[in-house]
Every structure is written in structure tokens, then in C-alpha cells.
Design an enzyme around this catalytic site. Structure first.
Site, PDB file in Angstrom:
ATOM      1  N   GLY A  89       0.550  -1.275   0.046  1.00 42.65           N
ATOM      2  CA  GLY A  89      -0.310   0.268   0.086  1.00 42.65           C
ATOM      3  C   GLY A  89       0.661   1.600   0.146  1.00 42.65           C
ATOM      4  O   GLY A  89       2.059   1.322   0.409  1.00 42.65           O
ATOM      5  N   GLN A  91       2.217   3.229   1.981  1.00 41.62           N
ATOM      6  CA  GLN A  91       2.350   3.365   3.163  1.00 41.62           C
ATOM      7  C   GLN A  91       2.777   1.692   4.258  1.00 41.62           C
ATOM      8  O   GLN A  91       2.888   1.835   4.938  1.00 41.62           O
ATOM      9  CB  GLN A  91       1.369   3.831   4.472  1.00 41.62           C
ATOM     10  CG  GLN A  91       1.252   5.860   4.583  1.00 41.62           C
ATOM     11  CD  GLN A  91       2.784   6.609   4.668  1.00 41.62           C
ATOM     12  OE1 GLN A  91       3.855   5.892   5.650  1.00 41.62           O
ATOM     13  NE2 GLN A  91       2.328   7.744   3.943  1.00 41.62           N
ATOM     14  N   SER A  92       2.976   1.077   3.131  1.00 43.94           N
ATOM     15  CA  SER A  92       3.733   0.142   3.123  1.00 43.94           C
ATOM     16  C   SER A  92       4.928   0.112   3.845  1.00 43.94           C
ATOM     17  O   SER A  92       5.695   0.913   3.123  1.00 43.94           O
ATOM     18  CB  SER A  92       3.736  -0.469   1.844  1.00 43.94           C
ATOM     19  OG  SER A  92       5.225  -1.482   1.866  1.00 43.94           O
ATOM     20  N   ASN A  93       5.311  -0.355   5.066  1.00 50.62           N
ATOM     21  CA  ASN A  93       6.257  -0.576   5.707  1.00 50.62           C
ATOM     22  C   ASN A  93       7.242  -1.347   5.205  1.00 50.62           C
ATOM     23  O   ASN A  93       8.345  -1.543   5.492  1.00 50.62           O
ATOM     24  CB  ASN A  93       6.258  -1.279   7.494  1.00 50.62           C
ATOM     25  CG  ASN A  93       5.148   0.087   8.239  1.00 50.62           C
ATOM     26  OD1 ASN A  93       5.338   0.519   8.255  1.00 50.62           O
ATOM     27  ND2 ASN A  93       4.150  -0.428   8.768  1.00 50.62           N
ATOM     28  N   ALA A  95       7.974  -2.143   2.064  1.00 52.47           N
ATOM     29  CA  ALA A  95       8.129  -1.747   0.667  1.00 52.47           C
ATOM     30  C   ALA A  95       9.661  -0.650   1.609  1.00 52.47           C
ATOM     31  O   ALA A  95      10.415  -0.307   0.554  1.00 52.47           O
ATOM     32  CB  ALA A  95       7.460  -1.070  -0.379  1.00 52.47           C
TER      33      ALA A  95
END
Ligand SMILES: Cc1ncc(COP(=O)(O)O)c(C=O)c1O
Length: 334
Positions: A89, A91-93, A95
Site C-alpha cells: 500500500g 504507506q507500506s512498511n 516497501a
């Protein structure tokens, strides 16, 4: 040979295999284990509460994904990769942690995120940019995997060597990073009756369950789902456990099916990433009693689950309950 002896020696062989899995060291371990005495008092007593501070992992703003990426990135390097591609997403941690790992290892990073490109990136999206990742935005979650594949083929056609890391790095290999982490509890001689943590793509739960089995701990691992229904989550975790057993060279039944996979999907509320009254209360309480931060998508809901189970009498006062803090605190600044 008696079957318990057979089990023990195959467990020891599996532990040796676990320790031997190649990894790149991105952070320093163990992460701290701390008492949550003021939170416990604010809840009016109940079980002893501990926190495993994987939010404080000393690399790329931390979190559970670093433990997975240390193994997954080692494999990518061994395969001759020059680019890591992954997805999540906006705000992916995961990523953000992948972008950090790529920067540190001198690799290119391409991230496929769903949502719209923010005019001014904040939180994890800001860090993605600072860590030098190339960002591609797609509209829907289901567009992510095809977009990753398309980018990978384009890069291959240009002579590059991309490796695609699935959502959350929740592969059997990635999950082994969390299985290893359980060894830190053994070294610290801290064996809780329960571990409570946020679960979504399943790698963390599979890793913690496998780690408890392999280290011979009776600890029950309770995953609080960020989005997926319990039955589906249980299937994902069981499949990962089977794949982990294959990697460690032991019978699948020694990991998959050996323990009940406990998932509580009652804390999701209106959906993935949407705060609930419980998650807001949990994050406020933790910040004000312990000066620790949680995010509304994963860790605040997991903590809300822990609090709900304390209040509901699920734990005995003599129990030790460990909140495995999987990170996500960067999202507070989104
Ligand atoms: C902060 C945080 N906690 C927990 C999770 C869930 O972990 P897993 O995807 O391994 O189930 C994630 C990622 O999905 C996360 O970013």
C-alpha cells in the site's frame, strides 16, 4: 529410538539448518525486551506484560520486515540480482524496508504501490523517496502483482537482473527470519505464555510459530488480523509453515499442523487501515504510559486485541503476555 528422541534430534537438525540459512546483517540483535508496567497498571492489573521491541530494529526505521529481508536479500544477492522489486500500500512498511535494504546493499529498488501518488510524500512514502526507490502507482490492490511482473520483464529485456519480492516478504524464506528471532527469547530466558502480534501477509506469525516449535517453547502465538478473515489467515500461515519445513529439511507435519494457528479477526473494524475506537485507545494508552508508538493499520489494532483479551479475562494473572511490536511507527508521521 523412542519417538521423542527422534523428534528432539530432528528438531536440533532443523535448528542447525535455521541458523545456517544465509543472511545479510542489516541490524544488530537482539532487540530489547521491556516490561510494560505502566500500561499494565493503567489496565488495572492482570497478566505481566512485556514488549519485544522490533520497532527498535536498528535499520531503516525498523519493524518485522527487516528480519525477513535479511534472508530474502541474501538470496537475491546470491542469485545475482541488481534490482529489488516489491509491492504494498501507499504507506507500506515492507516497501520502505525494502527500499532501505536496497540502498544499503547497493541495489536498485522499484516499488509498486496502490493508491494515488501523493503531491507531498509523508511517512513511509517520504522514506521510500529518500532511500532512492523508484515509485510506480497503480489504482487497485489487484493491479500490483501484474504491474510488478511487467516491470520485471521490462528490466530483464534491458539486461538487468530484477528479483520480485512478494507482498510483505512473506515467503517461507522470509518467515525463517522471525523463527530465528524466537531464539532471542531463549537467550534472554524469557518465555512468555502468549505472544500477541499484528498479522497480515502471514510471514510473521508463521515464523513465530515455527520458532516456538523449533526452540521447544510452549508459548501460544496469537495473531491479530489487520484485514484478512481468521480462517483465510490460518490457511496462509499453515501453507507457509509447510514451505518452511521443506526449507529446513524436516517433515511438513513437524511445523504445519503441529500447533493450533490462533488468529483473531475481531479487531479489524471497518477495514484495513481504518482506525477503530479500540485502536485509538490502544495507541493513546501506550504513548502516554510507555512513550511507545504504534500505527493504526497493524500494531494499534494488535495492541487493542491484547487489551481486549486482558479485559475479557483470557489470560491468567500468573501469565506473561508479550506484545511483539512489529513496528509501523513511521506511519504516525504520514
Ligand atoms: C508494522 C507491521 N506489523 C505487522 C505486519 C504484519 O506482518 P505479516 O505481513 O508478516 O503478517 C506488517 C505488514 O504487513 C507491518 O507492516
Amino acid at each position: 529410538m523412542a519417538s521423542s528422541q527422534t523428534d528432539l534430534s530432528s528438531r536440533e537438525r532443523a535448528l542447525d539448518a535455521l541458523r545456517a540459512v544465509p543472511s545479510v546483517q542489516l541490524a544488530h540483535y537482539p532487540t530489547p525486551i521491556e516490561e510494560l508496567a505502566r500500561l499494565r497498571a493503567a489496565l488495572g492489573g492482570g497478566p505481566r506484560l512485556l514488549v519485544k521491541r522490533d520497532d527498535a530494529i536498528s535499520f531503516g526505521c525498523g519493524g518485522n520486515k527487516v528480519r525477513k529481508l535479511e534472508l530474502v536479500a541474501a538470496q537475491a544477492l546470491a542469485d545475482g540480482a541488481d534490482t529489488l522489486i516489491t509491492t504494498g500500500g501507499g504507506q507500506s512498511n515492507h516497501a520502505r524496508a525494502t527500499a532501505a535494504a536496497a540502498a544499503k546493499l547497493g541495489l536498485k529498488c522499484v516499488l509498486v504501490l496502490n493508491g494515488t501518488r501523493p503531491a507531498t510524500p509523508t511517512g513511509n512514502a517520504l522514506l521510500d523517496v529518500l532511500f532512492g526507490a523508484e515509485l510506480h502507482y497503480v489504482e487497485r490492490r489487484e493491479d500490483r502483482a501484474p504491474a510488478m511482473r511487467e516491470i520485471a520483464s521490462r528490466l530483464q529485456a534491458q539486461g538487468r537482473r530484477p528479483v520480485e519480492i512478494p507482498l510483505g516478504a512473506s515467503t517461507p524464506l522470509g518467515a525463517l527470519g522471525l523463527a530465528r528471532a524466537v531464539g532471542e527469547l531463549v537467550t534472554a530466558r524469557t518465555v512468555p505464555e502468549f505472544i500477541v502480534h499484528a498479522t497480515s501477509s502471514g510471514g510473521t506469525q508463521a515464523g513465530l510459530v515455527a520458532g516456538c516449535i523449533l526452540h521447544g517453547l510452549p508459548t501460544r502465538v496469537l495473531g491479530i488480523s489487520a484485514d484478512t478473515p481468521s480462517a483465510e489467515m490460518q490457511g496462509i500461515v499453515t501453507a507457509l509453515l509447510g514451505g518452511m519445513a521443506d526449507r529446513l529439511g524436516i517433515d511438513r507435519e513437524q511445523l504445519a499442523g503441529a500447533r493450533e494457528i490462533e488468529v483473531d479477526d475481531g479487531l479489524v473494524g471497518d477495514g484495513y487501515g481504518i482506525p477503530t475506537a479500540g485502536s485509538r485507545e490502544a495507541s493513546d494508552l501506550l504513548a502516554r504510559t510507555e512513550a511507545l508508538l504504534v500505527d493504526q493499520t497493524y500494531t494499534a489494532k494488535a495492541l487493542a486485541g491484547l487489551i481486549a483479551h486482558v479485559r475479557g479475562g483470557r489470560f491468567k494473572d500468573s501469565d506473561t503476555v508479550m506484545f511483539w511490536h512489529t513496528g509501523g511507527q513511521v506511519a504516525v508521521f504520514a
